[in-house]
Each structure stands twice: as C-alpha cells, then as structure tokens.
Design an enzyme around this catalytic site. Structure first.
Site, short mmCIF file in Angstrom:
data_model
loop_
_atom_site.label_atom_id
_atom_site.label_comp_id
_atom_site.label_asym_id
_atom_site.label_seq_id
_atom_site.Cartn_x
_atom_site.Cartn_y
_atom_site.Cartn_z
N ARG F 19 0.83 -1.22 0.00
CA ARG F 19 0.00 0.00 0.00
C ARG F 19 0.85 1.26 0.00
O ARG F 19 1.82 1.35 0.74
CB ARG F 19 -0.83 -0.04 1.29
CG ARG F 19 -1.37 1.27 1.75
CD ARG F 19 -1.74 1.15 3.22
NE ARG F 19 -2.19 2.42 3.74
CZ ARG F 19 -2.10 2.80 5.00
NH1 ARG F 19 -1.58 1.99 5.89
NH2 ARG F 19 -2.52 3.98 5.38
N TYR F 24 5.40 4.51 2.39
CA TYR F 24 5.83 3.54 3.40
C TYR F 24 6.87 2.53 2.92
O TYR F 24 7.23 1.63 3.67
CB TYR F 24 4.62 2.78 3.93
CG TYR F 24 3.55 3.67 4.48
CD1 TYR F 24 3.73 4.32 5.70
CD2 TYR F 24 2.36 3.87 3.80
CE1 TYR F 24 2.74 5.14 6.22
CE2 TYR F 24 1.37 4.68 4.31
CZ TYR F 24 1.56 5.32 5.53
OH TYR F 24 0.59 6.12 6.03
N ASN F 75 3.85 2.10 17.05
CA ASN F 75 3.51 2.91 15.88
C ASN F 75 2.00 2.85 15.75
O ASN F 75 1.46 1.94 15.14
CB ASN F 75 4.18 2.34 14.62
CG ASN F 75 3.79 3.13 13.38
OD1 ASN F 75 2.89 3.95 13.43
ND2 ASN F 75 4.45 2.87 12.27
N ARG F 108 3.04 15.21 5.33
CA ARG F 108 1.77 14.68 4.83
C ARG F 108 0.59 15.60 5.16
O ARG F 108 0.79 16.78 5.40
CB ARG F 108 1.59 13.27 5.37
CG ARG F 108 2.84 12.40 5.00
CD ARG F 108 2.66 10.97 5.35
NE ARG F 108 1.49 10.42 4.65
CZ ARG F 108 0.87 9.30 5.03
NH1 ARG F 108 1.32 8.64 6.08
NH2 ARG F 108 -0.17 8.86 4.38
#
Lengths: 146, 146, 146, 146, 146, 146, 146, 146, 146, 146, 146, 146
Positions: F19, F24, F75, F108
């Site tokens: 993804r 990432y 995370n 982001r």
C-alpha cells in the site's frame, strides 16, 4: 547621475540560480544585479546592492541608508514573513520603498502569503522573476517624479 | 502591431477620480486608459478596455477573451476578495494574466488583504496608483518574450 | 409527459470540455444536456436547461421556476461556496432540489469544501462527472414518487 | 454475473428503522439490503453486505476486500467524522468507492459536516434516504464501465 | 426488585486503583461495583456492569440494552471526548442516562473539557470520585420517579 | 537474555509493502519484524510483536504489558492522531515507550501533524522508514541503561 | 417637495409575502413601498424604489444616485453578508444611508450576524418588519435636519 | 448539628418557576430551599441560603463564608460563563465547593458550555433540575467524611 | 574515512549542562560532540561541529555545507519554531538532513510543538537527550547506504 | 394614558454629554429623557427611566418590570457585549423589548460588534444618536398595535 | 500638598495576605495602603483608597473621580480581563491612569494575559508585588511633571 | 558600589529620537543611558549598556552576563514579539530581569500585544517612555533587597 537607490537581497538569495529553479529561475544574483545596474544607467540611477543572511545586518544596512539613498528596493525573502524588526527599520525611511518577490508568493506554502512589511512599503511586486526588480526600478523612478 | 491585450476594470472603478482620492488618486479611468493606449503604441500592443460592476459580465468577458488576446491585465477591485467565480474563469486562460491594485491593499481593512485570484495569475502589482497598470504592461510584454 | 424539471448550470460551466479536463472531463455542457433530455424521455420528465455566469440571473430564474417545475437540479459551480443569495432563492421553492458537482469537491482547494446551499437542498451528489446529473434525475424521480 | 460489490454499514445502522425516524426513515437495514440485492440482479452485480459497530472490524473487512470486489459502497455513519484509520484502509483499494449518507449531513449538527473520507472516495451521495444506496449502485456501475 | 439499570465503564477503567491515583483514587472497579450493588439493594435496583476497552463493543452493549434496562449510567472515559458513535448509540435509548466522571475533567488537559455525549444524556456528574456513581444512582432513581 | 520489549503496530500496518509505497516503502511488516528480532539478538533483547486494526484490542494489549515488558515500541498509525484512549493506556506503563512513524508525518496531510501520544512517551522517531524501528530499539536500550 | 430619497431592495425581496412568512411577514414589497410613499407625503419626501437580484445592478443604481438623492435606505438582503462591492459603492455617497433588515438578523443563522456595510452607513435598524422602513425614513429625515 | 453549609443562587434564580419552565421546571427557589433544609435535617447539616443578581455581592458573600461554613453549593447561573471574579473568590475557600446547574447546560446555547469555575470546584452536577441541589448535599456530606 | 557530516547546534546549546537540567540533562555540548566524534570513528564518518546563536550565521554555514558534506544533523533549538530562513537554507541541500531535539518537544510549551523545518528534513528524533544525536548518526549512515 | 414603558440606560450613560462627544454627541441623559417624556405624551405612553452602572441592579430592575410595563427600551452600553445575566433577565419579559445604541457600534472597536442580547430582543436600532431612542418609542408603539 | 491621587483595588484584593500567597505575597491591602500613604508624604501626594468587589461601584467611583484627582492607580484584578464597562469609565478621565498587577499576569492562566483596559491607560506595571504600587506612584508623579 | 546591572536595548532603539516620535519621544538612547547612569549613582548601581540589531548578538550578551551582573533590564523592541531564542537565553539567568517598553504596546498594532518573554521575566513596565527604564532600576533595586 544624482539619484541613488539601494537594493537589499534577503537570506539565501545569494544562492539564486543554484536552488529550486522551479520557484526562482536559473539566473544568479550577480546577473540580476548587472541588469539593474544597466537599467540604472538608462534611468539615471546609481544602484548599490547588499545581501545578507542575517536579519540584524539587514537592519543595520537599512538604518545607514536613511540619508544616503533616494529609494530602496527590498526582497526580504524568508524574513518577509517573520521579521517585525525589519519592518520597524523600514519605518525609519522617508524615501520610496518597493517590496519585490521573485516567485508568486501566493502560489506557495500558506505561511508565505503574509508579508510583515507590505503595509509599510509604497507597493509590492511579486511573481515576475528577476524582471520584478526592473519593474521596481521603474516604480521607484515614477514615485520620485510624482 | 499584432499583440493584443485586454484590460478589465472591476466594480466602482468607473468612478475613479470621483471617490476616496486618499486611496485612489484623482485620475479618472478614462485618463488611465489613454495612458495605456499610449504606452501600447510604444510596446507594439493593442489595448482593449472593459469595465463592469457585475461579476457575471466580467466572467463573460474573460471567457470571450480566451482566444482573442495575448495577455490580460485585471483589477477586480472588490471582487478580488470575494469572487471565486472570476478565479475559475481566469483558469480558462493560458495567456499571461497580471493582477493590479491601485492602492496598497495591505494598508487597508484586513478583509482586503486576501486575494482570491493571486495564486492563479502570473503576478501581482499593488500600491503604485495608475502607474501600476503601466508596469503591468511591461510585465506582460516581458512574459510574452520569455 | 407532465413532470417538468429545470436544470441550472452555474458560472463557467458553459466552458465545460474546454477547461481543466483533469477536474471536469471532456464532455461539453450541450452533450450533458442531451443525455439528460434522453433520460428524461425514459423517466417521463421534460427537462429545461439554464446557464448563466451571473448570480442575479440565476436567482431570477429560480424565482420564476417557483410554480413551473416539479423539481430542480442545480450545479452552482463557484457560487456554491459564496452565494447566500442563491441559497435564499432556493428557500422559495417547495419542490425537490438536488445539488450536483461534477468533481469531488472534497479533493480540491479547501475553500471548495463548504457549500452554502447543502443544508437547504434535498440532497447532494458529487464526484461522478456528468453521470452525477443523471443520478440526480433518478433522485428527483424517486423524491416525487415518495 | 461476475461483478461483485461490497456494501459496508457503519455503527448503529443495524438499528435503522428503530431509531430517530425523523433523520433516517422507517426502513430497516435488512429491507435496504434486499432492495440492493434486487437491483444487483438487474445490473448484473452480486452484492455482499457487512455491518459492524467496531472501527477495527470495518478496517479488517475493507482490507480483506482488496482483491475480492469490483466496487465498495460505504456508509461509515459516525465514523465518517472521526475515523482516520478507515480512511487509511480505503486508500488500500483501487476499485471505485462510493460514500453514502441516508440523511443530508449538512442539515444536522456542525460536527457532521466534515467527512474524513470524502477526499479519498470516488464520490459522495447524501440526503436521499435508502434510495442513496441504489443511486450508489448506479454510480459504481457507471464508474466500472468508463 | 423490578428496576434494572446498567453501568458501563469505558476504556482503561478496568485498571482503576492501579493507575494515576492522583486523578482517580485507589479503589478498584470491582470495589466500586460492589458499592453500587449494595446501594442498589437499598433503592430496589438491580445493577448490571459492563466494561470494555473497545468502542464497538460498548455500542453493541448499549444497543442490546434498549429494552432491558430502566436506566443507564455511563463513564465513557477517553471515548467521552472522541466517540460520536457512542453518542449515536445513546440516542437509541429512551430511558434516563447519566454521565459520570471520577475526576473533575475540567481540571485536566484541555482536550478533556469537551464531552461528545453531554448534550444527549439526562445529566452529568463529575469530580466526586467513586461517590459519583452512587450519586448517579440516586439521580436515576429520582428521574424514574418523576 | 532477560530484557523483553513489545512492539505494537497500529491499524493497516499489516498491509505494509502492499500500500502506498511512496509513503511507506516496499517492506512488509513481517520483514521488519524479522529485522527487529535479529537486532534484538545483538542487543540481548527478546522482542514480541502485536498488530491490530482495533483500538480496543491495542489498549487490551498495552494493559496486559504492564508488568511483562521492559520497554514498548509503538507505531499507532492513524490512531496516533485520534486515540485519546491509547494515550490513557500508555499512562499506565512505567517502562520506556518510544513512538515510531515510518514516514515523515510532517510531510503529509495537516491532520497527521498532531500526535495524541507524543507528550506521554519517552521520545519520537519519524521519517526513517523501517530503520526507525531499529533506532527505537537502540533508544530503548539506552533508556534502560541510564 | 424637494427632498428625494432612494430605497433599494436587495435579492429575493421582490418575493416578499410569498416566502418564509415566519421570517418576513405577509406583506408584499409593493405594499411596503406604498406605505413609504404615503409617509413620504407627510414628511415632504419623494421616494423612489429599486429592486434587483443582481449585485452589479445594485451597484450601478447606487452610483447613479450619487448626486440625485438626499438619502438612501437600503436592505441588501443576502448581499449584506457577502458584498464588498456594494460596500465600496456606498462609500461613494455623501448623503445619509440607513441599513434596514426586516427580520432580526441576530435570531437567524450565524452567517447572517455580520454585515459588510454596517460600518459605512449612518445607522442600522433591524427586526421590526416592514415598519423598519418607515422608521428609517424618520431617521433620514432627522439626519438631514441636523 | 455542627456542620454548616451555604447555598448561593446566582442571577435570575429568584425568578425560578416563573420563567422558561422548559429549561428550569416549575418549582420556585423557596420550594427548593425548603427541600434542602429538610434534607439537611436528615444529614445533620444546617443550610443557609443566599441569592443575588449582583456579581459583587456574591463575591462579598463567598468571602464572608471563608471561616463560617464547612461546604459551599453554588449555582452561579449566567455568571458561570462570564465571572472570573467569582472564580477568584472561590479560590479563597478551603472547604468543598460543588457547582450545580438545574438544566443540562450542554443542551443549550454554545456559550453556556464553558464554566469559568469548573476547574476550581470539587465537582459539578448538571441537568437534574432541583434534585441536583440535593445530590450536591450528598456530595458535600461525602467529601467532608473522606 | 571519506564520509563527512556536519552537526549544527542552534542558539543557547553552547550553554548545555549549565541550564535547565530538568529539560536538557547535565552533559555539556563538548561532551556530546566528543561522543559523536567517537561514534564517527566506528561508523567511518568524520564529524564537524558548528554552534551559533545567530540565525544568519547558521544559514551561512548551511549554505557553505552544500557540497562539502554527505549529511547534516541539526538541532535548531529555538529557531526550530520561528525560522523560515533556516528552512529555506535547508532546501538547498540534497544530502540527508536529520532534525534532533534533546527534550521531548511535545511535553513543553505549546509553541514548541510546531517545527518550521520538520517537513523539509529526512526525519526527526526527539526526546532521547544526547543519545538522540547518536541515533541521528545511525540514521544518516543508513540513509546514505540506501 | 395607560401604556407604560421603561427605559434602561446602562453603565456610564449618566455621563453622556460629558464624555467622548465624538462618539455620543453633547446631549445629556436628562435632555434625552425629557425628549422621550415629550414624545410619550404624543403617543399616549408614560415613560419611566432607570440608569445604573451595576449589572446586578439593572437585572433587579428588569425583573421588577415584568408585570408593570408594556414595553422596554434598553441601551445596555458596555454590558451589551459582556452580560449574559442581563440577557437571561430579558428572557423573563413577554412585552416588546428594543435595543438602542447611540453610536454605530459597527464603526468602533471589534469587541463592540457583538451583542449578547440582540437575539432575544424584538429589534435593534443603532447609530442615530439620541434620535434612536425616539425611533425605539415608535417601534414599541407599532409592536404593541400589531 | 495639593496633588491628590486615587487608588482603586478591584475584587478580592481586600483578602490580600489571606489568599494564594504564592501569587500575591503575604502583605495585606491595609499594609500596602500604609506604604503608599507614606510614600505620598515624600512625593507631596495625598492618596485616597477604594476597594470594591462590585464592578458597578468601581465605575461609580471612577466617575466621581473625574474632577477630584490628579491621577488614578488601578488594579482591577479579575475585572481586568472581563470589564468593558470599567474601560469605558476610564475613558472619562483626562488625568494619568496607571494599571498595576501584583503578580506577573503573563505567568498565570492564559485568560489572564489579556487586559481590557491596557490600551486606554497611560502605562502598565506588573509582576513586582506590592512594590508595583509604589512604582506606579513614581510614574504618576513623573507623568504630572512632564 | 558593588551592584552591577546590564541594560540591553533591542533592534532600532539606537535610532531613538530620530524615528516615530509620536510613539517613542524625542530623547536619544544616549540621553536615556546617561539618566540611568546618573540614577545608578544614587542607588549604588553600576550600569552597563548594550544595543544590537542582531538577535544572535543579544543572546551572546545575555549568556555572557550570567555571572557578571546582579540584574538585567531589557527592552527587546521588535524581538519581544518574535524571539523564542532570546526567551531561552533569559532562562539561563538567575538574577532579576525586568522587561521595559517605551510605548504602551497595547495601544499599537495587534501583533505587538504578545510578548514572548513576559512569562519568564520578573515583571514588565510599559508605556512610560524613558522613565520606564528608571522605574525598572527601582524595581531591580527592590527585588535585590527582598
């Protein structure tokens, strides 16, 4: 030739032509200065230049310009958006002051949309690349005539 | 003379010279237009003029300019700060567009500090009175050359 | 065929297919209207169309639609985000009103995320391109049946 | 029938028809699902359904849908406004995703006006009651064809 | 004894007495529950208890409580400030609902000052430690009588 | 080897490598976990792993870690920005806790710039991809020594 | 009778008496105008009327009123809250200007609480229905006398 | 009976039972006071009452209560949301202070959602009508015991 | 040893170990630098150091580093939160840049939560005291390898 | 003469004519009151007056007016912008209430643009100096007739 | 001794020395007043004192001071941050006015950082405890001389 | 004479007496310094002076003052409102620090209302012109005695 103007370039503009050409084009600061000197000859204006990365030195230079110049063209770069002290220094001047930005600051990050000095200068020119400096010279010329 | 540009004056600019001279000077819109026509002759530019108080008519005119002009100079006056529709119309154009303001909009009420079109035009010139229009012609001239 | 609906296209939509195809696709307004007329035949609906760049004319048209139509489909384009006056005009209607946006307005500039009319219409359809108009016709059809 | 779509109902939608009929009507979730199955037969679409009150389970289901479905219709209910994690899950999908809301979310509390997922879906349909789901099926159908 | 109430403890309250005693005191959740059971005997109320760290399970439990209980006492802990979905679930109930907070939420971080459910419950009691639950029982008792 | 740490991966991290590789990278969660196990051998640390898409289950796991581990690396992915309940759970721990983000969250969407847990953990590492987890192990190691 | 005043009605006010009687009463614009003409006879004032749904036309009318009228009464309706251009036009006038609102704008949606023109008119009267226009005539009368 | 508490009623509460019964019920302040006196007899508490519409007098009364009372119950009504001076006065007290609101302040205008005193009192009870005062007495009783 | 990195310490960091040990520990800047030199020997990195209290000098140093270093580690201290000019200077670099903060900036005053440079660096490490610099060296090492 | 109205002047209005004549003119409060008494004779209204600098006394007076007067005219001066308690008191009245401001509050400091009572009165008149009170009497007269 | 000044102490300052000594020290108001009287003898100033918890009474006292005093020293305490009416009263005075705060108001809760009167007084002194009053006397003395 | 204090003047204060006399008076910095030296003789204080336009140099000077002076008086001029780095430097000092402003900063542009250092100094004096420096000396003197 008895009209003298000062051009102040703010932080990182000494790196012009080496940095983010998408925003600022490929001309160097020296090339821009040469064009201004050239145009000065046509308009009967002597043009001095100053660049510094240091807010305090820019203020020193503005202060020392108080009685020496007939006009000031300033591109405070990043300090445009953060320096209240440069704003205060500009208030010391009684000659025309023109604010120039190479890029259209309204097309960039939102924190670049606000200028700390815009309301204490004669006028603002932004988005025309190095040509903005030449337009600013015309503007100073016209302001001195009227 | 094959370069043609359009100059659009927004609402109330037809009253220039009759209103708030502190902000806008005493020249009328017609006098300013004459100066631009004059300068156009020097630069090899034909200049057409349009003024309207109606947002919709200004949009109509921008749309019809799509293929007819090499450049647009626009002072949307009060619509600068409120008209998303004019912004959308400007996005239709591929030629250079220069935004002009007679007064330094940053010295006035806070709601005049934000331009709805600044980030979709080539550049912005504000605070130089009617001379701003002439500077804008130089700017368009230069943008067309580069 | 005794159901009549009106479709109102806001500013700059007359330029569809000529502008920012990334956002709005390549179909023209006329092509979209033809598809709606077509679908109207299937659903037993007569469809009238109106486009204007002028906020005031759109309001005139909405007012005159009060007793003439069984439903309204409206894409106010830029006026979606700025026109309180169109909102007020829509409050005059008692028939179903559907708000359509070609692009997904939530994927664009932040000032396009707020609709001035969303809370006074029956429902909203956005992001499906010209198909959104056809879905809106189904929606009106269903609202009239229930 | 080789097109498969998944319909996800968010928290509390299992109570539809039993709760706040002013906002959501009197149909139950099962009745709505039946109508969708029915319409699926017409469109050549197999429709699967999933409801959960748990954000994590909805994410699990979206993830497992990655390669199994040709389209997703989702009404995240209250999670529309709070779940960044569902947004992230939707970003994993490459098929069309349509966001549906039964009520016109713009007519309700202000915190319901903002959707966390609106800018990552294909389009949004709100305010048409259960009919919104059927419109969404048409929308998916059309998106798959184009 | 035919009055039944449900007490829902939100996330991390199962750790009461083991965590941040400055905020929540040293009593465990079980000890608090025992006191409530005890007081229930005096008031003629049967008290059931539920704790979960999962927003979705809390919603499941609220939904299943719809017809089973005469009153609900809920301390949603951290979900108080973030869960719109629990708010929606509470709207399903028609019996009295009392919101309890052990600590005075107004003496803590600013993001704890806003409750997502305060305007859909009967009333709120905060800052009295475990005694707040007992006061809530009195409040429910009184609400059922009036 | 008597130092034990727990690594918790938040929602959608089980899909890593499948993804948005732009954000990432292409490594899967299992590959990252293997690297951590490997590094654990060098540092004399036993590493356990947990992933869930469910906020409540993550809280359950943090609670159960209270006395079992010497350190926690977490995370929380999307829950970083929305979960006050995970924050509350972390307050239960007295061992070092390190927050890791694969991508530079500051590059982001703006809603990813605020972490609900940053002020209750020992420190934060973001922007170094999977290497961030290994740095976090060094950080925990050092925190345990001092 | 040598005092002349102009009354400008903004968008949708031509529909008075046909729309939202809860807010605006049942009188039509014509009936209100007749009352004003009547009262004008008593005060020695000639009253002219103008209504338009178009911002631009209202500006045209205000401009043309510059030297023709001794006073202006304006109810800009929805443009009250959005039109900076009408504000600019009003600045052209040197005669008294009174702002009137039929409904109490402070009892309605929050976006109706802010008037773009309130600080450039002589005074404001709101909430008294059609009687507000008659009070405004008294106010103009008094302002002209002092 | 050696425990003494003071109950302070803020502005307009002397009109209870005569005003907005939808919000505050039909009981008068005197009736509520009688119930509190009654309950005081059961708990072994002497209860004094004070009502004023004047912020300054309420402060005077709080100051004079410093050494005279074992507890304070206060419903500052409208001053809850505006009086920093009452907040400062409450800081002078070392006995338990309980804030009571008859209505659920979170169900009313948004400016009633913020209490200036909530973070300097022991706890807050809102939404239970006059019963809230009785619950507050129990709360004070319990706070004095622990 | 042909990898060279530069470490820049911002204002007041020369006073480390002498100031607010609660936030920054007792190590001096020289001691930290020695540890970094040491670790540099292990990693095959030559480390240069620079500290200044002057924004302009820091910019000068960043500019001169453009072609001389393979990586930059920077702790801009207070300038983190105010210097747009340092941000612009960092944009000139193409090598990895790591932002380090000794304290967990999220546990301090709210104006320290926002970093002006976080979105133009490779990654950020905060809260691990002087160990953060060593982790940053590992991070640079890893970034140069990948 | 059986209609009785009360006029309440807020803080500092007793100093009218002695203070800031630029804002409030040179008439004293007594002179204004005399004009109102005079006009009352014409309209068949008995007018009582009250002035206080104390918020609490103004509330007392409003409360005591509940059954004694047919209308209230109030200029709360500075309390307009801060007093929620006066707002609550006005809610007790069922007769017409008119809010008057001498100066155009929209031409003054921004904190004077918001009235705490505007949405609970019948209507508002501002900017007409002492004449505003006379207009308010007409307004009350008309409200009592309809 | 013909210079007279008035010192006004706001709400709760009569409790000085009894309350929150961390903020305000242990001196009582009477002790401070005695020091001022003492210093007045040295400076040739007669000093009167006034304290009230009531906003209205403070306004009354300011009004009555208009012609009686040569200077005013005021510590409005909590009313500093909320009272627009005291601000209006101070505008009535033409003598020097000095604002004093015992504590450094910038080190306390954020709502104490804004003074409603700071821009209408001559100057402000804060943070020097009772000595601030003595400094204020010097300041008034100097202002009267220049 | 063994008490030594340092006085720091921020940017542009070297131009005092030459600039904006409306705000700052006609005295030069040297004249002010002479008055302070004079007063120092009376109080038994040696006074050193420093002025710089450069934020970094001011920080250098503050750092070097750590052990050399018994008190600091600072007027950071424009840096008051922007320099977090000067704030951090002041935190290094343990002696009394007094912040002085010549003009009443609350009567000027809104961005001058917030001081970045006010909450880390002993106290603040603003609005008394050059006399403010002399008051600050008294304040330091008193702080050193207590």
């Amino acid at each position: 030739m008895d009209v003298k103007i000062l051009v102040i370039h703010g932080p990182n503009l000494n790196m012009l032509g080496k940095r983010e050409p998408g925003h600022y084009g490929t001309e160097t600061m020296d090339e821009i200065n040469r064009q201004m000197t050239q145009k000065g000859l046509q308009l009967g204006m002597k043009v001095d230049f100053y660049q510094s990365n240091c807010e305090g030195q820019i203020i020193d230079r503005i202060q020392s310009a108080c009685d020496q110049y007939n006009g000031l063209i300033i591109n405070p770069a990043a300090y445009t958006h953060t320096s209240l002290a440069i704003r205060d220094a500009l208030l010391l001047l009684s000659c025309p002051v023109v604010e120039v930005h190479l890029s259209n600051i309204y097309q960039r990050e939102s924190f670049r949309r606000h200028s700390m000095i815009a309301d204490v200068v004669s006028g603002q020119i932004s988005g025309f690349g190095s040509n903005g400096y030449l337009l600013a010279m015309d503007a100073v010329f016209q302001l001195l005539r009227s």
